[in-house]
Design a protein around this motif. Structure first.
Motif, PDB file in Angstrom:
ATOM      1  N   LYS A 137       0.763  -1.760   0.034  1.00 19.41           N
ATOM      2  CA  LYS A 137       0.059   0.032  -0.115  1.00 19.41           C
ATOM      3  C   LYS A 137       0.720   1.140   0.569  1.00 19.41           C
ATOM      4  N   GLY A 138       1.992   0.980   0.753  1.00 23.93           N
ATOM      5  CA  GLY A 138       2.846   2.009   0.923  1.00 23.93           C
ATOM      6  C   GLY A 138       4.306   1.730   0.976  1.00 23.93           C
ATOM      7  N   ILE A 139       5.419   2.521   1.063  1.00 16.78           N
ATOM      8  CA  ILE A 139       6.395   2.776   1.431  1.00 16.78           C
ATOM      9  C   ILE A 139       6.898   3.798   1.637  1.00 16.78           C
ATOM     10  N   ARG A 140       7.832   3.724   2.975  1.00 20.02           N
ATOM     11  CA  ARG A 140       8.645   5.096   3.909  1.00 20.02           C
ATOM     12  C   ARG A 140       9.410   5.258   2.851  1.00 20.02           C
ATOM     13  N   PHE A 141       9.846   6.853   3.392  1.00 23.66           N
ATOM     14  CA  PHE A 141      10.844   7.194   2.772  1.00 23.66           C
ATOM     15  C   PHE A 141      12.111   6.245   3.724  1.00 23.66           C
ATOM     16  N   SER A 142      12.188   6.145   4.457  1.00 26.72           N
ATOM     17  CA  SER A 142      13.233   5.923   4.950  1.00 26.72           C
ATOM     18  C   SER A 142      13.439   3.749   4.891  1.00 26.72           C
ATOM     19  N   THR A 143      12.434   3.071   4.490  1.00 25.58           N
ATOM     20  CA  THR A 143      13.033   2.277   3.727  1.00 25.58           C
ATOM     21  C   THR A 143      13.958   2.028   2.065  1.00 25.58           C
ATOM     22  N   LEU A 144      13.118   3.182   2.024  1.00 24.37           N
ATOM     23  CA  LEU A 144      13.091   3.270   0.416  1.00 24.37           C
ATOM     24  C   LEU A 144      14.821   4.330   0.346  1.00 24.37           C
ATOM     25  N   THR A 145      14.806   4.635   1.156  1.00 28.51           N
ATOM     26  CA  THR A 145      16.254   5.464   1.257  1.00 28.51           C
ATOM     27  C   THR A 145      17.282   4.804   2.176  1.00 28.51           C
ATOM     28  N   ALA A 146      16.795   4.056   2.279  1.00 23.27           N
ATOM     29  CA  ALA A 146      18.029   2.187   3.050  1.00 23.27           C
ATOM     30  C   ALA A 146      18.313   0.991   1.868  1.00 23.27           C
ATOM     31  N   MET A 147      17.636   1.161   1.254  1.00 26.25           N
ATOM     32  CA  MET A 147      17.556  -0.133   0.168  1.00 26.25           C
ATOM     33  C   MET A 147      18.385   1.189  -1.379  1.00 26.25           C
ATOM     34  N   CYS A 148      18.552   2.159  -1.399  1.00 25.48           N
ATOM     35  CA  CYS A 148      19.043   2.888  -2.371  1.00 25.48           C
ATOM     36  C   CYS A 148      20.462   3.305  -1.734  1.00 25.48           C
ATOM     37  N   GLU A 149      20.608   3.090  -0.339  1.00 22.38           N
ATOM     38  CA  GLU A 149      22.054   3.287   0.283  1.00 22.38           C
ATOM     39  C   GLU A 149      23.444   1.532  -0.388  1.00 22.38           C
ATOM     40  N   ALA A 150      21.511   0.531   0.104  1.00 20.40           N
ATOM     41  CA  ALA A 150      22.542  -0.821   0.136  1.00 20.40           C
ATOM     42  C   ALA A 150      22.482  -1.117  -0.725  1.00 20.40           C
TER      43      ALA A 150
END
Length: 86
Positions: free
Chosen positions: A41-54
């Motif tokens: 339904k949605g994604i937290r910016f903190s999760t998106l940021t962590a994915m991009c960093e990883a």
């Protein structure tokens, strides 16, 4: 106007498994799978940021937008409303 998740492609390019990404960013492998398939339904910016960093990528590498025509050409039909992320 479907949003399409490209996480699977980025992970494949980086040769990273769902379990490995989940461990790095601190979410469950089930949630990584939901993100990969767009069944969320949605994604937290903190999760998106962590994915991009990883994955050393930009959000636009993971999340894409397609016109209805492009989506139908790629996938055969539009997603049902209950499949569409909010």
């Amino acid at each position: 106007m479907p949003i399409v998740m490209r996480l699977d492609r980025v992970m494949a390019d980086r040769k990273m498994s769902s379990q490995e990404l989940a461990d790095i960013i601190g979410i469950s492998p089930v949630n990584v799978s939901r993100i990969k398939t767009g069944r969320l339904k949605g994604i937290r910016f903190s999760t998106l940021t962590a994915m991009c960093e990883a994955l050393h990528c930009k959000p636009g590498d993971i999340i894409d937008w397609m016109s209805d025509e492009e989506y139908i050409e790629a996938f055969g039909s539009l997603p049902r409303d209950d499949d569409q992320p909010n």
